[in-house]
Design an enzyme around this catalytic site. Sequence first.
Site, PDB file in Angstrom:
ATOM      1  N   ASP A 356       0.836  -1.195   0.000  1.00 48.56           N
ATOM      2  CA  ASP A 356       0.000   0.000   0.000  1.00 48.56           C
ATOM      3  C   ASP A 356       0.874   1.250   0.000  1.00 48.56           C
ATOM      4  OD1 ASP A 356      -2.284  -1.512   0.047  1.00 48.56           O
ATOM      5  OD2 ASP A 356      -2.461  -1.485   2.247  1.00 48.56           O
ATOM      6  N   TYR A 426       7.454  -8.858   7.338  1.00 50.67           N
ATOM      7  CA  TYR A 426       6.941  -7.528   7.642  1.00 50.67           C
ATOM      8  C   TYR A 426       7.320  -7.138   9.073  1.00 50.67           C
ATOM      9  CZ  TYR A 426       3.865  -8.554   3.654  1.00 50.67           C
ATOM     10  OH  TYR A 426       3.376  -8.895   2.424  1.00 50.67           O
ATOM     11  N   TYR A 499      -3.010 -10.329   3.024  1.00 46.31           N
ATOM     12  CA  TYR A 499      -3.371  -8.960   3.396  1.00 46.31           C
ATOM     13  C   TYR A 499      -3.044  -8.768   4.878  1.00 46.31           C
ATOM     14  CZ  TYR A 499      -5.887  -8.540  -1.056  1.00 46.31           C
ATOM     15  OH  TYR A 499      -6.211  -8.479  -2.378  1.00 46.31           O
TER      16      TYR A 499
END
Length: 539
Positions: A356, A426, A499
């Site tokens: 994003d 992440y 996601y």
Amino acid sequence: MEGEIEELRLAISKAGSLPPFDVVQDLLLSIGVCVRCVFRLFGVQGDVYSSSLLTETTVYGIFGELHGNRSDSTPKILLTQDLTGDKEKKKVYCNICLGILQFCFTNDGNDYNLDTSSKQQTTCLDNLAEVVANTVKAEGYQFHDFSVEISIPIITMANERAFWIYLKNKYGSQDWFKEMFHIEQISIKDALKLSVISSLQSHMNAKHCFGSSRIRLTYVHLDASSKLQNLLAKELASKKRKNDSSHDCSIEDSECVSDASIRKVLDLLEDSDFSECFALPRERESKPCHLTVVPCRMATFIGGRYLKYSRRVSQSRWIIDDERIGDASVEEIICNSVLQKCRGDTYKFHSAGREDMDVRMLGSGRPFLVEISNAKILPSSAIVKDIANTINYSKDKFVFVKSLRVLGNEAWEMMREGESEKQKQYAAVLWISRPLTERDIEKLSKTKDLEISQKTPIRVLHRRSPLVRKRIIHWMKVEKIVENGQYFLLHLCTQAGTYIKEFAHGDLGRTYPCIGSLLECRAEIIQLDVTDVIMEGFD
């Protein structure tokens, strides 16, 4: 000159597939077929097609000598003879190839016409090679190698059919004609390549081989094609009236009839019907084909890894209601630099997944690939280094690239594989609705290879199909930010395509299980960074 004549005499003497001298004389002088078409249709092989002495006059003389005719003449004398009368003045062209194998054409208003002398044959061949080389140069291409693609008018197929029908009707009972069906014929395209490749290599200072650089030669003869179209249309109309039945296809009165339509009509006609409307000998064309030269290059790939340092930069250009969202895009920053250096027409940006706009891409970087269409300049190592420096040392420093290099077509397959089959790591700052406990840390840290179900997130439903995706959370690691606080740092490794934001808050139950359901509280991601995309081949 004498050496070249001897080479040509040897080539002709070895061409056992050629018909008798009187037939060759008939084809060259009466029917109006050029020498190269005679040679190729009777299966003559080798480099003879590029010879500047391959003219009607020279071949007529040598062939006559070898068959006991014109024994009082020599090829040297024959070179000065005009066996074709005033053909040079009228500039008439081969009744099969329409001048293509005589190296005659028009291009950008210039005429490169026929001359029967050997000197001018060399000039015609050089003219063709020079026009091609100048076109490549004028458009700014760098060609170290090239291949040639050729497109010719569909009428040449009809001309060849008329040629064989003529031979069958006139010489069908002779032994040489019965034996020729075992001969492997050479197409106009292949004969032209055999003729012009050597000269092209010299003019372009490049090697002919199959690679990414291509030159397309498109020959068009509107007058001859229009005549064929009209003749076939009349023949079909006549047959329809006689038989009072419809045919499977028709030719309309239009300049835009496709080659496929004409070919289909030709296949419908029997030889007898075809001969009635299209037979040899006939009046020869006084204009050559128009030649269009189009150089091009197959897709060029430059790839590596990118890092994104700004939370105001999207991966691709983001425009809503004619208004840009964010400060820039990774795609534009990288691809504009690549396109400028390689001078391509367009580009496509491919990456191993996406983040994003408010997510930074850190660590090893995300693999990406720039597909450049029709690059005029092949990127060297120096050019690639210059591209990287332009991106990495820009004033804004939004994006950094590493391991940048030229890649082959296999990189696209690697990229597609990396989008769904690789792992990504992440780092996220999370908030939960109650203080974090040691039990929470232990529970998350012990979670291994957790399978989750994710419906397409609400925030992307407008552009993604409503699917349920199974994804794996391979491992998680928790770091406290403050003791007994509600904020903590979560490191996690997941299957590509997960996601992450939805895995934290659950997306109103659309992702399950999630951090909130595991800890039995509300959870939100405050900041998220990608720290590693595990994918070989881009390091």
